[in-house]
Design an enzyme around this catalytic site. Structure first.
Site, short mmCIF file in Angstrom:
data_model
loop_
_atom_site.label_atom_id
_atom_site.label_comp_id
_atom_site.label_asym_id
_atom_site.label_seq_id
_atom_site.Cartn_x
_atom_site.Cartn_y
_atom_site.Cartn_z
N LYS A 51 16.78 31.13 -5.04
CA LYS A 51 16.76 30.59 -6.41
C LYS A 51 15.95 31.51 -7.33
O LYS A 51 15.25 32.43 -6.86
CB LYS A 51 16.16 29.18 -6.36
CG LYS A 51 17.02 28.19 -5.56
CD LYS A 51 16.36 26.82 -5.51
CE LYS A 51 17.22 25.81 -4.78
NZ LYS A 51 16.62 24.45 -4.78
N TYR A 91 26.03 21.16 -7.93
CA TYR A 91 25.15 19.99 -7.85
C TYR A 91 25.84 18.73 -8.35
O TYR A 91 25.20 17.84 -8.90
CB TYR A 91 23.87 20.26 -8.65
CG TYR A 91 22.89 21.20 -7.97
CD1 TYR A 91 22.43 20.96 -6.67
CD2 TYR A 91 22.39 22.33 -8.63
CE1 TYR A 91 21.52 21.82 -6.05
CE2 TYR A 91 21.47 23.19 -8.02
CZ TYR A 91 21.05 22.93 -6.73
OH TYR A 91 20.14 23.77 -6.11
N PHE A 99 16.09 14.27 -12.42
CA PHE A 99 15.65 15.67 -12.41
C PHE A 99 16.78 16.67 -12.67
O PHE A 99 16.56 17.87 -12.75
CB PHE A 99 14.96 16.01 -11.07
CG PHE A 99 15.82 15.79 -9.85
CD1 PHE A 99 16.72 16.74 -9.41
CD2 PHE A 99 15.70 14.60 -9.13
CE1 PHE A 99 17.51 16.54 -8.29
CE2 PHE A 99 16.48 14.39 -7.98
CZ PHE A 99 17.39 15.36 -7.58
N ARG A 127 18.86 25.01 7.76
CA ARG A 127 18.07 23.94 7.15
C ARG A 127 16.68 23.87 7.79
O ARG A 127 15.69 23.60 7.12
CB ARG A 127 18.79 22.59 7.30
CG ARG A 127 20.09 22.49 6.51
CD ARG A 127 19.91 22.43 5.03
NE ARG A 127 19.24 21.24 4.56
CZ ARG A 127 19.16 20.87 3.28
NH1 ARG A 127 19.71 21.62 2.33
NH2 ARG A 127 18.52 19.78 2.93
N THR A 133 13.02 19.64 1.80
CA THR A 133 13.30 19.88 0.37
C THR A 133 12.01 19.91 -0.44
O THR A 133 11.86 20.74 -1.34
CB THR A 133 14.21 18.73 -0.17
OG1 THR A 133 15.41 18.70 0.59
CG2 THR A 133 14.52 18.92 -1.64
N ARG A 144 10.14 27.23 2.82
CA ARG A 144 9.51 26.41 1.78
C ARG A 144 8.06 26.09 2.12
O ARG A 144 7.20 26.03 1.24
CB ARG A 144 10.33 25.13 1.59
CG ARG A 144 11.67 25.39 0.88
CD ARG A 144 12.63 24.24 1.03
NE ARG A 144 13.81 24.34 0.18
CZ ARG A 144 14.85 23.53 0.28
NH1 ARG A 144 14.88 22.57 1.18
NH2 ARG A 144 15.88 23.68 -0.53
N ASN A 154 11.49 25.25 -5.20
CA ASN A 154 11.46 25.34 -3.73
C ASN A 154 12.21 26.56 -3.17
O ASN A 154 12.67 26.57 -2.04
CB ASN A 154 11.90 24.02 -3.07
CG ASN A 154 13.33 23.66 -3.40
OD1 ASN A 154 14.03 24.40 -4.09
ND2 ASN A 154 13.78 22.53 -2.88
N HIS A 157 18.09 27.64 -1.52
CA HIS A 157 19.07 26.57 -1.26
C HIS A 157 19.82 26.89 0.03
O HIS A 157 20.08 28.06 0.32
CB HIS A 157 20.08 26.48 -2.41
CG HIS A 157 21.30 25.69 -2.02
ND1 HIS A 157 21.34 24.31 -2.09
CD2 HIS A 157 22.50 26.08 -1.51
CE1 HIS A 157 22.51 23.89 -1.64
NE2 HIS A 157 23.24 24.94 -1.29
N GLU A 168 30.86 24.94 -0.68
CA GLU A 168 29.95 25.79 -1.45
C GLU A 168 30.31 27.27 -1.33
O GLU A 168 30.23 28.02 -2.31
CB GLU A 168 28.51 25.56 -1.01
CG GLU A 168 28.00 24.18 -1.39
CD GLU A 168 26.54 23.92 -1.03
OE1 GLU A 168 25.99 22.91 -1.50
OE2 GLU A 168 25.95 24.73 -0.29
#
Ligand code: TYD
Length: 192
Positions: A51, A91, A99, A127, A133, A144, A154, A157, A168
């Site tokens: 990100k 998203y 948010f 993950r 998250t 993270r 964070n 993704h 995705e």
């Protein structure tokens, strides 16, 4: 011993007795039975995106390193300024969340590095590499958990299921941008 290892060792020991035909067979055999090809799910793929905060904090290399050292295979990579349209699709399940507007502002605040990684169980393993998250709940040792402190920043993704990963990947990448490749531990050494 794996055929690939035997092939390499024989090469380094300078074995003279094997004919070129035998060596060619070994190398072709190794190519078609490479280290991962017999493992179910080895073609599983997932989308990972560094990100804007990860890019701005110069963390791209450290993030890629974690996937490489785990043994996953990078099959797609690009830096882009993600559009609101792309992110709205990405998203789409979150667009009613409070948010969401700030998430979109954050995700469009700078370039993103999108990647596709491949390997056995890559979705679940990725993950785990990322951690929770919410970085406050992410274990030390995860990306993270090591590099971030707040859920709104964070760092990275990753797709959360194989179905989502397929969706995705096709959203972020054209088919022609994904490259199948094999390890180069055969071929050149035996056919100089
Ligand atoms: P989500 O898809 O729930 O998590 P993950 O990225 O781990 O799959 O949420 C998407 C992103 O939205 C998340 O990475 C960070 C942001 N977010 C917030 O800013 N605040 C929140 O309360 C939540 C749940 C997510």
């Amino acid at each position: 011993m794996a055929v690939g290892a035997l092939c390499l060792m024989n090469s380094f020991r300078g074995v003279r007795s094997a004919s070129r035909l035998q060596i060619t067979w070994l190398c072709e055999h190794t190519r078609s039975h490479s280290i991962t090809s017999g493992i179910p799910g080895v073609k599983e793929r997932t989308l990972v995106a560094v990100k804007p905060d990860g890019v701005q904090r110069r963390l791209i290399g450290q993030i890629i390193k974690r996937f490489e050292q785990r043994g996953f295979r990078l099959v797609g990579l690009k830096m882009l300024q993600a559009s609101e349209e792309l992110l709205a699709q990405h998203y789409s399940s979150l667009h009613r969340k409070p948010f969401y507007p700030s998430l979109l502002r954050y995700m469009t605040s700078g370039p993103v590095v999108a990647m596709v990684w491949e390997g056995h169980n890559v979705v679940k393993s990725t993950r785990m590499l990322l951690g929770n998250t919410n970085p406050a709940e992410a274990s030390p040792g995860t990306i993270r958990g090591d590099f971030s402190i707040h859920i709104s920043r964070n760092i990275v993704h990753a797709s959360d299921s194989t179905e989502v990963a397929q969706k995705e990947i096709s959203l972020w990448f054209q088919r022609s941008e994904l490259i199948d490749w094999e390890c180069c531990d055969h071929g050149n050494i035996y056919h100089p």
